[in-house]
Design a protein around this motif. Structure first.
Motif, PDB file in Angstrom:
ATOM      1  N   TYR A  71       0.829  -1.208   0.000  1.00  0.00           N
ATOM      2  CA  TYR A  71       0.000   0.000   0.000  1.00  0.00           C
ATOM      3  C   TYR A  71       0.864   1.258   0.000  1.00  0.00           C
ATOM      4  N   TYR A  72       1.960   1.229   0.751  1.00  0.00           N
ATOM      5  CA  TYR A  72       2.856   2.387   0.812  1.00  0.00           C
ATOM      6  C   TYR A  72       3.527   2.626  -0.529  1.00  0.00           C
ATOM      7  N   ARG A  73       4.033   1.580  -1.145  1.00  0.00           N
ATOM      8  CA  ARG A  73       4.667   1.730  -2.454  1.00  0.00           C
ATOM      9  C   ARG A  73       3.684   2.257  -3.483  1.00  0.00           C
ATOM     10  N   ALA A  74       2.447   1.769  -3.408  1.00  0.00           N
ATOM     11  CA  ALA A  74       1.418   2.253  -4.335  1.00  0.00           C
ATOM     12  C   ALA A  74       1.127   3.731  -4.094  1.00  0.00           C
ATOM     13  N   ALA A  75       1.091   4.142  -2.832  1.00  0.00           N
ATOM     14  CA  ALA A  75       0.834   5.546  -2.505  1.00  0.00           C
ATOM     15  C   ALA A  75       1.948   6.447  -3.032  1.00  0.00           C
ATOM     16  N   LEU A  76       3.186   5.986  -2.885  1.00  0.00           N
ATOM     17  CA  LEU A  76       4.307   6.775  -3.397  1.00  0.00           C
ATOM     18  C   LEU A  76       4.208   6.938  -4.912  1.00  0.00           C
ATOM     19  N   GLU A  77       3.885   5.861  -5.603  1.00  0.00           N
ATOM     20  CA  GLU A  77       3.759   5.958  -7.058  1.00  0.00           C
ATOM     21  C   GLU A  77       2.576   6.841  -7.435  1.00  0.00           C
ATOM     22  N   TRP A  78       1.476   6.726  -6.713  1.00  0.00           N
ATOM     23  CA  TRP A  78       0.293   7.546  -6.984  1.00  0.00           C
ATOM     24  C   TRP A  78       0.628   9.031  -6.858  1.00  0.00           C
ATOM     25  N   ARG A  79       1.472   9.367  -5.856  1.00  0.00           N
ATOM     26  CA  ARG A  79       1.854  10.767  -5.610  1.00  0.00           C
ATOM     27  C   ARG A  79       3.105  11.171  -6.382  1.00  0.00           C
ATOM     28  N   GLN A  80       3.692  10.192  -7.085  1.00  0.00           N
ATOM     29  CA  GLN A  80       4.928  10.421  -7.837  1.00  0.00           C
ATOM     30  C   GLN A  80       6.041  10.908  -6.911  1.00  0.00           C
ATOM     31  N   GLU A  81       6.217  10.173  -5.804  1.00  0.00           N
ATOM     32  CA  GLU A  81       7.250  10.480  -4.826  1.00  0.00           C
ATOM     33  C   GLU A  81       8.198   9.299  -4.680  1.00  0.00           C
ATOM     34  N   GLN A  82       9.349   9.560  -4.097  1.00  0.00           N
ATOM     35  CA  GLN A  82      10.325   8.521  -3.798  1.00  0.00           C
ATOM     36  C   GLN A  82      10.451   8.363  -2.293  1.00  0.00           C
ATOM     37  N   ALA A  83      10.594   7.137  -1.841  1.00  0.00           N
ATOM     38  CA  ALA A  83      10.757   6.894  -0.403  1.00  0.00           C
ATOM     39  C   ALA A  83      12.179   7.223   0.025  1.00  0.00           C
ATOM     40  N   ASP A  84      12.311   7.738   1.230  1.00  0.00           N
ATOM     41  CA  ASP A  84      13.629   7.916   1.827  1.00  0.00           C
ATOM     42  C   ASP A  84      14.283   6.545   1.971  1.00  0.00           C
ATOM     43  N   ARG A  85      15.572   6.447   1.677  1.00  0.00           N
ATOM     44  CA  ARG A  85      16.253   5.151   1.684  1.00  0.00           C
ATOM     45  C   ARG A  85      16.156   4.467   3.042  1.00  0.00           C
ATOM     46  N   LEU A  86      16.367   5.215   4.119  1.00  0.00           N
ATOM     47  CA  LEU A  86      16.323   4.612   5.447  1.00  0.00           C
ATOM     48  C   LEU A  86      14.915   4.134   5.792  1.00  0.00           C
ATOM     49  N   ASP A  87      13.915   4.916   5.388  1.00  0.00           N
ATOM     50  CA  ASP A  87      12.526   4.480   5.607  1.00  0.00           C
ATOM     51  C   ASP A  87      12.254   3.185   4.853  1.00  0.00           C
ATOM     52  N   ARG A  88      12.682   3.156   3.604  1.00  0.00           N
ATOM     53  CA  ARG A  88      12.452   1.979   2.760  1.00  0.00           C
ATOM     54  C   ARG A  88      13.109   0.744   3.355  1.00  0.00           C
ATOM     55  N   GLU A  89      14.344   0.883   3.811  1.00  0.00           N
ATOM     56  CA  GLU A  89      15.068  -0.257   4.372  1.00  0.00           C
ATOM     57  C   GLU A  89      14.456  -0.707   5.696  1.00  0.00           C
ATOM     58  N   ARG A  90      14.047   0.250   6.532  1.00  0.00           N
ATOM     59  CA  ARG A  90      13.465  -0.109   7.825  1.00  0.00           C
ATOM     60  C   ARG A  90      12.146  -0.849   7.646  1.00  0.00           C
ATOM     61  N   LEU A  91      11.304  -0.361   6.755  1.00  0.00           N
ATOM     62  CA  LEU A  91      10.004  -0.999   6.531  1.00  0.00           C
ATOM     63  C   LEU A  91      10.164  -2.380   5.917  1.00  0.00           C
ATOM     64  N   TRP A  92      11.108  -2.512   5.000  1.00  0.00           N
ATOM     65  CA  TRP A  92      11.362  -3.822   4.393  1.00  0.00           C
ATOM     66  C   TRP A  92      11.818  -4.809   5.463  1.00  0.00           C
ATOM     67  N   MET A  93      12.699  -4.344   6.357  1.00  0.00           N
ATOM     68  CA  MET A  93      13.208  -5.227   7.404  1.00  0.00           C
ATOM     69  C   MET A  93      12.092  -5.661   8.344  1.00  0.00           C
ATOM     70  N   LEU A  94      11.220  -4.736   8.707  1.00  0.00           N
ATOM     71  CA  LEU A  94      10.100  -5.078   9.581  1.00  0.00           C
ATOM     72  C   LEU A  94       9.220  -6.154   8.959  1.00  0.00           C
ATOM     73  N   ALA A  95       8.868  -5.958   7.693  1.00  0.00           N
ATOM     74  CA  ALA A  95       8.002  -6.928   7.017  1.00  0.00           C
ATOM     75  C   ALA A  95       8.704  -8.265   6.841  1.00  0.00           C
ATOM     76  N   SER A  96       9.985  -8.232   6.509  1.00  0.00           N
ATOM     77  CA  SER A  96      10.710  -9.473   6.207  1.00  0.00           C
ATOM     78  C   SER A  96      10.874 -10.363   7.428  1.00  0.00           C
TER      79      SER A  96
END
Length: 204
Positions: free
Chosen positions: A102-127
């Motif tokens: 849902y977050y990745r879809a929201a970023l694409e919908w808004r045409q934004e890029q995720a902060d690298r640290l945010d992206r890595e932290r969220l991926w780690m939590l889910a994984s």
């Protein structure tokens, strides 16, 4: 039953109004028919809105982190619940990877890029949760099927969620069962879930 054995855990993910909750309700009903104690989690989107946190195409790293961690806490609490009989199956309405989709879809919908640290932290939590699911069910969007009455969903965002749901699963090589809106596909998913749970019960 051996109470030290972790319950079977089944998670579902996919775009909104694609039958996730109904699918888990069907699985729960079948399992209860076999006498298997079940706990089902859910309602994360509504609870996030009450915090309040942004949702749908307005999701942020913070709201995504809340949903992932709250979902993990809910699943742990469901597994630990001590009723007349220990819970043997936990059905998670929104597996951990769902919030990331849902977050990745929201970023694409808004045409934004995720902060690298945010992206890595969220991926780690889910994984961290991937090994804990005995089965992940991923619904497939059928744009021709009507959404729930009273929901004014953004069609483009809903399509993006569906895309990122299956992209996240593929990128991370997460074993899963695709579930379309076809009744036969849904019946197969329910049967697969029930068989996995029954086999797990035979081992304890």
């Amino acid at each position: 039953m051996n109470t030290t054995t972790a319950p079977t855990r089944i998670g579902v993910m996919g775009a909104h109004s694609t039958g996730k909750t109904m699918l888990l309700k069907r699985i729960e009903m079948e399992l209860r028919g076999h006498g298997i104690p079940v706990a089902r989690t859910g309602g994360l989107g509504k609870r996030a809105a009450r915090v309040p946190l942004p949702k749908m195409q307005h999701h942020t790293a913070t709201s995504t982190e809340w949903i992932i961690t709250q979902g993990i806490a809910d699943e742990i609490a469901a597994a630990a619940h001590q009723g007349p009989e220990p819970v043997q199956v936990v059905l998670a309405d929104r597996a951990a990877w769902d919030a990331l989709s849902y977050y990745r879809a929201a970023l694409e919908w808004r045409q934004e890029q995720a902060d690298r640290l945010d992206r890595e932290r969220l991926w780690m939590l889910a994984s961290t949760q991937s090994p804990k699911y005995d089965l992940v069910l991923a619904t497939v969007l059928d744009p021709d099927l009507p959404v729930k009455p009273g929901h004014d969903y953004d069609a483009r965002y809903r399509t993006l969620v569906d895309h990122h749901t299956h992209a996240v699963l593929a990128e991370n090589q997460i074993p899963h069962q695709r579930v379309t809106g076809d009744p036969a596909s849904q019946a197969r998913a329910v049967e697969l879930a029930v068989q996995i749970c029954l086999k797990q019960e035979e081992r304890v």
